[in-house]
Design an enzyme around this catalytic site. Structure first.
Site, mmCIF file in Angstrom:
data_model
loop_
_atom_site.group_PDB
_atom_site.id
_atom_site.type_symbol
_atom_site.label_atom_id
_atom_site.label_comp_id
_atom_site.label_asym_id
_atom_site.label_seq_id
_atom_site.Cartn_x
_atom_site.Cartn_y
_atom_site.Cartn_z
ATOM 1 N N ASP A 10 0.884 -1.172 0.000
ATOM 2 C CA ASP A 10 0.000 0.000 0.000
ATOM 3 C C ASP A 10 0.919 1.219 0.000
ATOM 4 O OD1 ASP A 10 -2.392 1.602 0.330
ATOM 5 O OD2 ASP A 10 -1.894 1.811 2.442
ATOM 6 N N SER A 11 0.318 2.383 -0.137
ATOM 7 C CA SER A 11 1.120 3.608 -0.044
ATOM 8 C C SER A 11 1.668 3.800 1.374
ATOM 9 C CB SER A 11 0.251 4.813 -0.413
ATOM 10 O OG SER A 11 -0.840 4.886 0.491
ATOM 11 N N CYS A 73 -4.367 -1.583 -1.959
ATOM 12 C CA CYS A 73 -4.557 -0.135 -2.117
ATOM 13 C C CYS A 73 -5.533 0.077 -3.273
ATOM 14 C CB CYS A 73 -3.213 0.515 -2.451
ATOM 15 S SG CYS A 73 -3.342 2.264 -2.842
ATOM 16 N N GLU A 151 -2.624 8.665 8.524
ATOM 17 C CA GLU A 151 -1.151 8.688 8.470
ATOM 18 C C GLU A 151 -0.566 9.531 9.613
ATOM 19 O OE1 GLU A 151 1.119 7.012 6.595
ATOM 20 O OE2 GLU A 151 -0.416 5.853 5.573
ATOM 21 N N CYS A 183 -11.032 2.551 0.479
ATOM 22 C CA CYS A 183 -9.627 2.911 0.731
ATOM 23 C C CYS A 183 -9.212 2.094 1.939
ATOM 24 C CB CYS A 183 -9.509 4.411 1.019
ATOM 25 S SG CYS A 183 -7.845 4.899 1.566
ATOM 26 N N HIS A 185 -7.099 2.569 4.108
ATOM 27 C CA HIS A 185 -6.845 3.336 5.337
ATOM 28 C C HIS A 185 -8.121 3.506 6.172
ATOM 29 C CE1 HIS A 185 -3.026 4.495 3.478
ATOM 30 N NE2 HIS A 185 -2.690 5.168 4.560
HETATM 31 N N1 DGL Z 1 -4.812 3.101 1.105
HETATM 32 C C1 DGL Z 1 -4.885 3.575 -0.215
HETATM 33 C C2 DGL Z 1 -6.172 3.225 -0.914
HETATM 34 O O1 DGL Z 1 -6.750 2.207 -0.609
HETATM 35 C C3 DGL Z 1 -4.378 4.920 -0.595
HETATM 36 C C4 DGL Z 1 -4.210 6.005 0.348
HETATM 37 C C5 DGL Z 1 -3.390 7.146 -0.243
HETATM 38 O O2 DGL Z 1 -2.178 6.964 -0.324
HETATM 39 O O3 DGL Z 1 -3.961 8.181 -0.638
HETATM 40 O O4 DGL Z 1 -6.609 3.906 -1.799
#
Ligand code: DGL
Length: 275
Positions: A10-11, A73, A151, A183, A185
């Site tokens: 993931d990012s 992600c 984050e 997402c 996150h």
């Molecule tokens: N967790 C990621 C997603 O599912 C991306 C979050 C990001 O880096 O903006 O899209």
């Protein structure tokens, strides 16, 4: 049988929700996780940049010997899933299909909300996939500040609730009964999102369904770890501080992540973007 690790990325920390679900379902499997913290967040970046960063990470995981790739992600899946499936010999699992499937089987009133990064919502991928079923009405909303909060390790402050109220108001008014957390996150913000949406709205996140896809792929390709395997869990980050990533992981998930090491992704030659 194959004792090589499953590569997950993931990012940043969002994909850890998927890694956790994979380890719960498949405790004998080793996992190699990369958080592309050097390029996080992906959400606001042009899709061509996300595609490049994400393929660089996947190349690194393949070089490190993984037997499967999990794109944990949504933004990266939206940017380069088809490229990834063409580029690698190992199977590639992603998070959007599993979330769509779960949402369709969950909704009762056929009104589904989807929240995600600007990149994911702007790509229209959820709207297109859910739109195939014409009995569904889909409402999509980008929530750019949610990733910033996660984050920063902030999941329950009054500011999070105020921002959630603002982003989610249109979906509440639309009367959705199911909300896709598009997402990885966002499960860390589930308390606030659920508080704002109310108890009658089902929240769908892709972690457990994605883990089932991983299970299915490993079984069907005879790639499960052998009975004597001793699983390892290795976490890497591309940014300049392994400690920052580790303390954020501890804050969000407890002591599950025991150490983080830094890794550099290499520049790669990319084929032209696909239409
Ligand atoms: N967790 C990621 C997603 O599912 C991306 C979050 C990001 O880096 O903006 O899209």
């Amino acid at each position: 049988m194959d004792d090589a690790p499953i590569g997950i990325f993931d990012s940043g920390v969002g994909g850890l929700t998927v890694a956790r679900a994979v380890s719960q379902l498949l405790p004998s499997e080793s996992v190699l996780y990369i958080g592309d913290t050097a390029h996080s967040p992906y959400g606001p970046k042009p899709i061509a940049d996300v595609r490049r960063y994400a393929l660089e990470v996947l190349d690194t995981l393949v070089d490190e010997g993984v037997k499967m790739l999990v794109i944990a992600c949504n933004t990266a899946s939206a940017a380069m899933l088809r490229d990834a499936r063409e580029r690698y010999d190992v199977p590639v699992v992603e998070v959007i299909g599993p979330a769509v499937r779960t949402a369709v089987s969950t909704t009762r009133n056929r009104r589904i909300g989807v929240i995600g990064t600007e990149g994911t919502i702007g790509s229209g991928v959820y709207q297109d996939m859910l739109g195939v079923d014409q009995t569904l009405t889909v409402f999509a909303q980008a929530c750019p500040r949610f990733v910033e909060f996660v984050e920063a390790g902030v999941t329950g402050s009054p500011e999070v609730l105020a921002v959630a109220e603002e982003y989610l108001a249109p979906l509440r008014h639309a009367g959705v009964d199911t909300l896709v957390l598009g997402c990885t996150h966002y499960p860390f913000l589930e308390g606030a999102i659920s508080y704002v949406m109310g108890p009658d709205v089902s929240l769908v996140s892709s972690d457990t369904e994605t883990a089932k896809d991983v299970y299915r792929q490993l079984v069907s390709r005879d790639l499960l770890a052998g009975p004597a395997s001793v699983p390892t869990h290795v976490y890497e980050a591309t940014g300049d501080s392994a400690d920052d990533f580790l303390s954020l992981a501890h804050r969000l998930m407890g002591r599950e992540v025991s150490a983080v090491r830094l890794v550099q992704t290499g520049a790669i030659d990319l084929p032209p973007a696909r239409a």
